[in-house]
Design a protein around this motif. Structure first.
Motif, PDB file in Angstrom:
ATOM      1  N   TYR A   1       3.768  -1.251   1.172  1.00 35.43           N
ATOM      2  CA  TYR A   1       3.503  -0.319   0.304  1.00 35.43           C
ATOM      3  C   TYR A   1       2.030  -0.571   0.063  1.00 35.43           C
TER       4      TYR A   1
ATOM      5  N   THR B   1      -1.547   5.931  -3.156  1.00 37.71           N
ATOM      6  CA  THR B   1      -0.598   5.093  -2.985  1.00 37.71           C
ATOM      7  C   THR B   1       0.322   5.792  -1.814  1.00 37.71           C
TER       8      THR B   1
ATOM      9  N   GLN C   1      10.362  -0.439  -7.725  1.00 38.82           N
ATOM     10  CA  GLN C   1      10.117  -0.722  -8.935  1.00 38.82           C
ATOM     11  C   GLN C   1       9.058  -1.600  -9.238  1.00 38.82           C
ATOM     12  N   LEU C   2       9.270  -2.862  -8.544  1.00 40.36           N
ATOM     13  CA  LEU C   2       8.444  -4.055  -8.748  1.00 40.36           C
ATOM     14  C   LEU C   2       7.136  -3.948  -8.049  1.00 40.36           C
TER      15      LEU C   2
ATOM     16  N   PRO D   1       4.470  -1.855  -7.791  1.00 43.27           N
ATOM     17  CA  PRO D   1       3.241  -1.664  -8.395  1.00 43.27           C
ATOM     18  C   PRO D   1       2.568  -2.861  -9.234  1.00 43.27           C
ATOM     19  N   PHE D   2       3.579  -3.547 -10.033  1.00 41.63           N
ATOM     20  CA  PHE D   2       3.294  -4.725 -10.856  1.00 41.63           C
ATOM     21  C   PHE D   2       3.067  -5.821  -9.828  1.00 41.63           C
ATOM     22  N   ILE D   3       3.503  -5.939  -8.697  1.00 45.19           N
ATOM     23  CA  ILE D   3       2.957  -7.158  -7.957  1.00 45.19           C
ATOM     24  C   ILE D   3       1.593  -6.885  -7.306  1.00 45.19           C
TER      25      ILE D   3
ATOM     26  N   HIS E   1      -0.592  -4.987  -8.683  1.00 45.27           N
ATOM     27  CA  HIS E   1      -1.638  -4.797  -9.746  1.00 45.27           C
ATOM     28  C   HIS E   1      -1.860  -6.398 -10.052  1.00 45.27           C
ATOM     29  N   SER E   2      -0.591  -7.210 -10.175  1.00 47.51           N
ATOM     30  CA  SER E   2      -0.940  -8.726 -10.375  1.00 47.51           C
ATOM     31  C   SER E   2      -1.754  -9.532  -9.352  1.00 47.51           C
TER      32      SER E   2
END
Lengths: 190, 788
Positions: free
Chosen positions: A4, A17, A39-40, A42-44, A46-47
């Motif tokens: 990703y 992306t 789903q996760l 992008p969160f990962i 970003h973090s």
């Protein structure tokens, strides 16, 4: 092995992306994320920017100038994040989700070495006892990711030099040429 | 979504009340089944009180729901002395901003254990007062915090006073790993009677509550119970309590949820008696006889003999020569004080100074008596005990709570007794033991000969003569009995471990650390892996408990390595893994690291993630520790205008994960709390209208969060719909109109209130009943004692 890839602007806006899978060793080039993983992701990513900043401004590991390739910087569960940072503080983040075999999660872990992609599977060659397990700091893995990043960077520079495109303002990159180049680089190295 | 969502039950309480009464005890294995009975439980005042008190104790911060004028959120609370929860258990009232509670909790968790052994007459006397558990039940709550300050001298002679020092009274049977003497009134057993004790041994496999903790599954079940209770009982209150908190828009992100604190506390409650650590080994033993006894001195001797080498002897790896404290229980009402005094004098002649005359009234006290006081709840009871208590009260249908009441004079007598035994016998005795072992065992081991000895142990050829000349006379080089897996209690290693544990309990972290460090190496040489893990764990904890600042180098080099070694040796190296201890190591390590802030918080978060990854905890624990990881990252605020080094985005990620976890567990309140925290971290000010809210960088993230929010909202409404249909409609309306505001304003705050309540003084509800008034007086008395 699924990837990703996201380009973050200096203000943390994702500019580009791309999701893909490995093309090496019989991979079909398609991502194999499960729904929740997708789903996760992008969160990962970003973090992981927290860690990027930490590494970016932290003490330099290489002598002299700060490196653009920050290598493997972060990990969440089975997702490994590598980073490349450009001179304009644009961050390339690549999230790698190795196959379960390459993580030793399934019984077929040992066989992963021969079939894995350049960035993952062959990592086990120097891994000793953990042969076949994915190792993000392995030299071969790092080299493969680096080559990918270099190619993307090359394409990125050409894109942002376009006077009609203002990447600094957080405009999302829509250029099909750029996407095509990223796809090519991914196919070539990962 | 739970199956019963579709059929919200009509609020016909009296009819359904009986239904929920006849339900057998509900296990967490079927949460949906027990959900059905939940809304009606709040009619049971005593049950409510149990939940309320434990939750507020564990939060170490009184819940403002009862400390503020909105105390009657829950209708049943009129029957329970509401202001009671205010001071119980909060060691020193901490300012709300300081999150030192976990450190205090850890300090208090490792307390000296005192075995209680009483003769038959005493047990009968106490049972006559309505205490099924006998003397132990009477003493136990009072041991948990010793009234007044306790002054401890450390190894270098510096004195320090602590006002949260405590001891744990344990029964003889739990210490031996047997079921406690009394769990329920139905199966009374006199634990000093020989014949009946065997019966107890046989039934040890039954589901009787055990006072020994260490069972992670039960802790999870218990926390789940508390969560469910909150879920179904705090929502009904509506908006009213929120007005008080309106000014406080930003709650402390670092404060732990009360459920996490409860989890930690139950994790540390009832430390099991094991060979590889001596925290649960008795430091002293109380031997009590009644003044009714015909031949008191002889009875004391008999009890001592039974404990020392009779049928009540501890396992052979426990040092049996601990301090014995002799207590004469005098019956104030029927006994003759002159006779008791004479007996007491005789006791003093025979046994020396470690004696006490405890004067207790023998009649049963009822709540309406003049100076009756409710027996305080045990703060450090094990998870299974608390579960049993909850179940008992769920099944019981009477509105009064079954906790016994005792006269005020008894409380004073017991408190005096506890203070005396701690300050005059236990602490000095431990100090002496520490000094003695420090001189005789540790100094020798540390000195030049000790180094040779440990060297010679490694190279056997010239080691045998030396080690045989040392204190141990074992033929092998190592004192470790690898077959049975323990050191004999008189071996230098065992003594040193005991020394270190004593130091730890007396809060002399420095000596504890150096001793654990030596022990660690010794145990490693002996390949005593579980001992090694224990020493490494405690070395890390005592290093972290020191208040002195620590360089990041020592931290990464020593402490991380120790925690790593301990958790690895507890789980992987052994054939019989001890996941409980691994969890304890990681959880305590992460808490203490988190308090150190900045880069240590990263490590803390790493250990939290390790707990989740290695599967040491169940579903509830996973959610709790995910939430905790977010809190760990949130501690790092970064420096400068750009907040360099902050972990805001990491914290937000973990908060989202926690919200999702809670949602999967049907815990809408918790989920919402986490989601709100995440949004705040992402910089979304949901206080504003929907249009103004800052969008998240990724559209996918925004979509995900929106969806999650919808789901949580739906869950909350269905949860509430189980018992309050009217509000569902109201809620649905607001769902249609302005969902963001609703999300924020109703329930998260209703919950936030419970964790952020400031320590308000015991308020005046207006004496609704004499009992209520009385208990608030007691409350003040408690506060005075603890604060003094």
């Amino acid at each position: 092995m699924s990837y990703y890839f996201t380009i973050f602007s200096p203000t943390d806006t994702p500019l580009f992306t791309h999701e893909f899978g490995t093309s090496r060793s019989g991979g079909d080039g398609l991502p194999h994320f499960t729904t929740s993983e997708r789903q996760l992701a992008p969160f990962i990513l970003h973090s992981a920017l927290d860690i990027v900043e930490e590494v970016q401004w932290g003490p330099s590991t290489s002598s002299g100038s700060a490196p653009m390739y920050l290598k493997h910087i972060d990990k969440y569960a089975n997702n490994y994040v590598s980073c490349w940072i450009t001179g304009a503080n644009v961050r390339f983040l690549l999230l790698t989700r190795p196959r379960d075999e390459a993580l030793g999660l399934t019984s077929g872990g040992a066989a992963g070495g021969s079939r894995g992609s350049l960035a993952g599977g062959r990592a086990g060659l120097s891994g000793g006892s953990s042969a076949g397990l994915y190792n993000p700091t392995n030299a071969a893995t790092e080299e493969a990711v680096k080559n990918f990043f270099v190619d993307v960077w090359d394409a990125w520079l050409k894109t942002v030099m376009n006077p009609f495109y203002r990447a600094g303002n957080g405009d999302v990159v829509k250029s099909p040429v750029f996407r095509q180049r990223v796809v090519t680089a991914a196919k070539k190295f990962l | 979504m739970t199956p019963q969502d579709a059929t919200p039950k009509p609020p016909s309480y009296p009819a359904d009340l009986e239904n929920s009464m006849i339900l057998p005890r509900q296990r967490a294995s079927s949460p949906t089944a027990s959900l059905a009975s939940l809304p009606y439980r709040r009619s049971n005042a005593s049950l409510h009180q149990l939940f309320k008190s434990t939750a507020s104790i564990s939060g170490s911060r009184p819940s403002s729901g009862t400390a503020t004028p909105t105390a009657s959120v829950v209708p049943g609370s009129v029957f329970s002395p509401a202001s009671r929860q205010n001071g119980t258990g909060t060691p020193g009232s901490l300012p709300p901003g300081v999150s030192d509670e976990q450190r205090n909790l850890i300090q208090r968790a490792f307390a000296p254990h005192v075995v209680v052994l009483a003769d038959t007459e005493t047990e009968q006397l106490i049972r006559g007062k309505g205490f099924e558990g006998g003397l132990l039940q009477l003493l136990r709550p009072f041991g948990e915090s010793v009234p007044g300050k306790v002054t401890i001298r450390d190894s270098v002679g510096a004195s320090k006073s602590y006002d949260d020092f405590g001891i744990r009274f344990v029964g003889v049977n739990e210490a031996l790993g047997l079921p406690p003497a009394s769990g329920r009134p139905s199966d009374l057993r006199i634990d000093t009677a020989n014949g009946q004790r065997d019966g107890g041994r046989e039934s040890s496999t039954s589901i009787r509550p055990r006072r020994t903790g260490g069972d992670v599954a039960q802790i999870e079940e218990l926390v789940d119970r508390h969560l469910q209770y909150t879920e179904f009982n705090t929502q009904g209150g509506g908006m009213a309590p929120d007005y008080l908190n309106l000014g406080e828009l930003v709650p402390q992100e670092s404060s732990a949820s009360p459920f996490y604190s409860l989890y930690l506390q139950r994790l540390l409650s009832g430390l099991p008696l094991v060979p590889h650590e001596t925290f649960a080994h008795p430091v002293a033993g109380v031997i009590a006889i009644s003044s009714r006894n015909a031949d008191p001195i002889e009875e004391l001797r008999r009890l001592y003999r039974r404990q020392h080498d009779g049928d009540l002897r501890f396992p052979q790896w426990v040092d049996n020569d601990f301090l014995r404290y002799y207590v004469l229980v005098h019956d104030e009402e029927t006994g003759d004080i002159a006779k008791s005094n004479a007996t007491f004098e005789a006791m003093k002649r025979h046994f020396g100074l470690h004696c006490h005359l405890l004067r207790i009234k023998s009649h049963q006290c009822i709540p309406s008596d003049d100076d009756s006081v409710r027996l305080p709840t045990c703060e450090w009871m094990s998870a299974s005990e608390e579960l049993a208590e909850i179940q008992k009260r769920e099944i019981a249908d009477d509105i009064t709570d079954p906790t016994p009441y005792i006269p005020d004079s008894d409380i004073t007598a017991i408190k005096t007794f506890v203070r005396e035994i701690v300050t005059q016998s236990i602490v000095p005795n431990m100090e002496r033991a520490v000094a003695q072992w420090n001189e005789q065992v540790l100094a020798r081991r540390r000195g030049i000969s000790g180094r040779f000895m440990s060297l010679s142990k490694r190279w056997t050829p010239f080691g045998s003569s030396r080690s045989s000349s040392s204190s141990s006379t074992l033929s092998s080089n190592s004192n470790y009995d690898s077959l049975q897996g323990f050191y004999r209690p008189d071996a230098p290693e065992a003594l040193m471990r005991k020394l270190a544990d004593y130091c730890f309990m007396l809060r002399d972290w420095k000596l504890a650390l150096s001793t654990f460090d030596i022990l660690r190496q010794d145990f490693q040489n002996d390949k005593a892996w579980r001992h090694y893990a224990g020493a490494a764990e405690m070395a890390a904890l005592s290093a972290l408990l020191q208040t002195a600042p620590m360089s990041s180098k020592t931290r990464t080099e020593n402490i991380d390595a120790w925690i790593e070694a301990a958790s690895y040796s507890y789980t992987d190296r052994q054939r019989s893994a001890a996941p409980y201890y691994a969890l304890r190591t990681l959880a305590l390590g992460l808490e203490l690291l988190r308090l150190r802030g900045s880069s240590a918080a990263d490590d803390a978060a790493r250990w939290a993630a390790r707990i989740i990854e290695t599967g040491l905890v169940g579903a509830i624990g996973t959610a709790l520790f995910t939430e905790r990881t977010a809190a760990c990252y949130a501690v790092r605020t970064g420096v400068g205008a750009f907040k360099l080094g902050a972990r805001r985005r990491k914290a937000a990620l973990w908060a989202i994960l926690a919200a999702e976890n809670w949602w999967r567990l049907d815990k809408a309140l918790q989920a919402e709390k986490c989601l709100e925290m995440a949004l705040r971290l992402y910089g979304q000010h949901t206080e504003g209208s929907e249009g103004k809210a800052v969008k998240l960088p990724f559209p996918q993230m925004q979509a995900y969060i929106d969806e999650l929010r919808q789901q949580i909202l739906g869950l909350r409404l269905t949860n509430r719909g189980l018992h309050e249909q009217g509000e569902v409609e109201e809620g649905e309306q607001s769902l249609l109109v302005e969902e963001a505001t609703e999300t924020l304003d109703t329930s998260p705050r209703a919950h936030r209130k419970s964790i952020i309540g400031a320590a308000a003084p015991p308020m005046d509800l207006g004496p609704l009943s004499p009992r209520l008034e009385r208990s608030s007086e007691i409350e003040k008395a408690d506060d005075h004692f603890e604060g003094a």
